[in-house]
Design a protein around this motif. Sequence first.
Motif, short mmCIF file in Angstrom:
data_model
loop_
_atom_site.label_atom_id
_atom_site.label_comp_id
_atom_site.label_asym_id
_atom_site.label_seq_id
_atom_site.Cartn_x
_atom_site.Cartn_y
_atom_site.Cartn_z
N SER A 1 0.81 -1.23 0.00
CA SER A 1 0.00 0.00 0.00
C SER A 1 0.83 1.27 0.00
N GLY B 1 -7.78 11.09 6.73
CA GLY B 1 -7.56 9.76 6.17
C GLY B 1 -8.86 8.98 6.17
N SER B 2 -8.90 7.88 5.40
CA SER B 2 -10.15 7.10 5.41
C SER B 2 -10.28 6.34 6.73
N THR C 1 -14.94 -3.75 -0.32
CA THR C 1 -13.99 -3.09 -1.23
C THR C 1 -14.28 -3.61 -2.64
N MET D 1 -9.52 -5.86 -0.84
CA MET D 1 -8.30 -5.84 -0.04
C MET D 1 -8.32 -7.06 0.86
N ASP E 1 -15.53 1.03 0.51
CA ASP E 1 -14.18 1.56 0.69
C ASP E 1 -13.48 1.49 -0.67
N THR F 1 -9.86 7.99 -0.20
CA THR F 1 -8.62 8.41 0.47
C THR F 1 -7.67 9.04 -0.53
N SER G 1 -4.46 8.76 0.24
CA SER G 1 -3.21 8.10 0.66
C SER G 1 -2.51 7.37 -0.48
N ARG H 1 -2.71 12.36 5.27
CA ARG H 1 -3.87 12.09 6.12
C ARG H 1 -5.12 12.85 5.65
C1 LIG Z 1 -8.67 -1.19 2.23
C2 LIG Z 1 -8.00 0.10 2.57
N1 LIG Z 1 -8.74 1.17 2.86
C3 LIG Z 1 -8.17 2.35 3.15
C4 LIG Z 1 -6.81 2.50 3.16
C5 LIG Z 1 -6.20 3.86 3.39
O1 LIG Z 1 -6.26 4.29 4.66
P1 LIG Z 1 -5.96 5.79 5.03
O2 LIG Z 1 -6.79 6.68 4.15
O3 LIG Z 1 -6.36 5.89 6.45
O4 LIG Z 1 -4.50 6.03 4.80
C6 LIG Z 1 -5.99 1.41 2.92
C7 LIG Z 1 -4.53 1.54 3.00
O5 LIG Z 1 -3.79 0.64 2.80
C8 LIG Z 1 -6.61 0.19 2.60
O6 LIG Z 1 -5.86 -0.89 2.31
#
Ligand SMILES: Cc1ncc(COP(=O)(O)O)c(C=O)c1O
Length: 499
Positions: free
Chosen positions: A137, A201-202, A269, A274, A302, A332, A334, A342
Amino acid sequence: MHISQMIAGITLDRQNSLPLYRQLYAEIRKAILAGRMLPGMQLPPSREFCQSLNISRQTVLNAYDQLLAEGYLRGSVGQGTFVNEELPALADRSKAMVSSASPKPVMDRISKRGQQHIDPRGSTRFHQGNARAFRVSMPDLDLFPFDIWARLEARHCRHPKGQLGYGDPAGHLVLRELLAVYLKAARGVNCAPEQILITSGSQQALYLLSTMLLDPGDKAVVEYPCYRGTTAALHAAQADICAVPVDDEGMDVIYAAAHYPDAKIAVVTPSHQMPLGMTMSLQRRMALLEWAKSNAVWIVEDDYDSEYRFGSSPLASLQSLDTQQSVIYVGTLSKVLFPGLRLGYLVLPEKLLEPMVQAKAVIDKHTSIMPQLTLADFIAEGHFGRHIKRTRKVYAERQASLVTCLEKELEDELVCGAQDGGLDLAVYFKQTYDEERIIEAGQKIGLELRGLGHYADVPGKLSRPAVSPGGLLLGFASLTCAEIERSVSKLATLFKAAR
Ligand SMILES: Cc1ncc(COP(=O)(O)O)c(C=O)c1O
């Protein structure tokens, strides 16, 4: 107490990052509260103190000043410095407290709700130490145009235009307007800017949803295996986590509906499961929406990395098919930008917006404004679109390179999973290997490996529907093709040795 005894009880640590005067202040304060320095007792002249402890006079004066200001000492330089006589009650009480308090384990002093926030699976630190192959990730930060980002941010610093006070808990409106346009075009998401709530962040989005939509014991359906950020948030909300297996078409909706008819929420997802990477089929999407409608289940979509779809164009979001306001979309920045930013967001059904905005304000008033302002400009000036286009091409090449290298070097040991997109690739063991041992062996040769078992470990009581397939999730996006080649060779050596 004689002066030398008083000084002898004081220990200062020069390796400690705390300034010496703060350490001296803390030591004297502790001695007063513990009753070792009694009210009315005169403290040594600062000169004597500094000679005995081999510290500067200014250090002692700074410590005395602080203690005088807080009322532990009285007097003045030249007149002598004394422990304040008006403190006896405090000193006695603290002495009594020190002697009678039985040391309670700290967990007994954390609420039940608080204890649920401590992940039973161990550390919640997502990435630790320097990045190395095959960190999951992780986008390639070398590809990010930090020069442009810095210029846009600097512009806001130079001309804040009154935007840096407390802002709207829902987020910066211009950013929400731009995101609404982007999400409509890229993901078919139907929403007005006012339905978007900017989060830190998500992860914060998942936490907000878990706390706001679930009472302790409520059933929450998750995919199995599942992203730990999701199950950690649900665990914190004391949800009854219900794992539902996935297959080539994504989560088995019929299984979910049959086993958990009273579920309150289902987190999925669908664009890119994921960790296994498959896309939820249209049939399953329709079945999921039907279940949500008939059983009043909130569906949390998500959509963490759908920008990175290689080859075929992505299916439109689940949210775009929803006519009942059952789907809550989570996004997100990210993956497309960088994780340390974040920034994430929720697209909420209208009826949920106000309660969620209120809760967001309780947590942190609102997400930091400066990154929101900068991101709005980054999108408006076209940098966002260009960055996604460029990185999508690079990551597609890197995934292809990883697959080629794995097929060449590890054909007998591993088989590659879904390759539709994303930043990571799931690979399955062809033979029986101990995931933990493979991960440990990887560590020894500088590889960061994540087993699929990591995602199969779901907290709480659950009727575990299936045993997780043995394998690894390999992050490739932040590695050049040359690094991928070298790292796959290392991996091959490791597997050959593990046979
Ligand atoms: C399934 C999933 N959702 C969300 C995120 C992202 O999280 P964030 O936005 O808190 O960085 C990730 C990060 O690896 C993820 O694998």
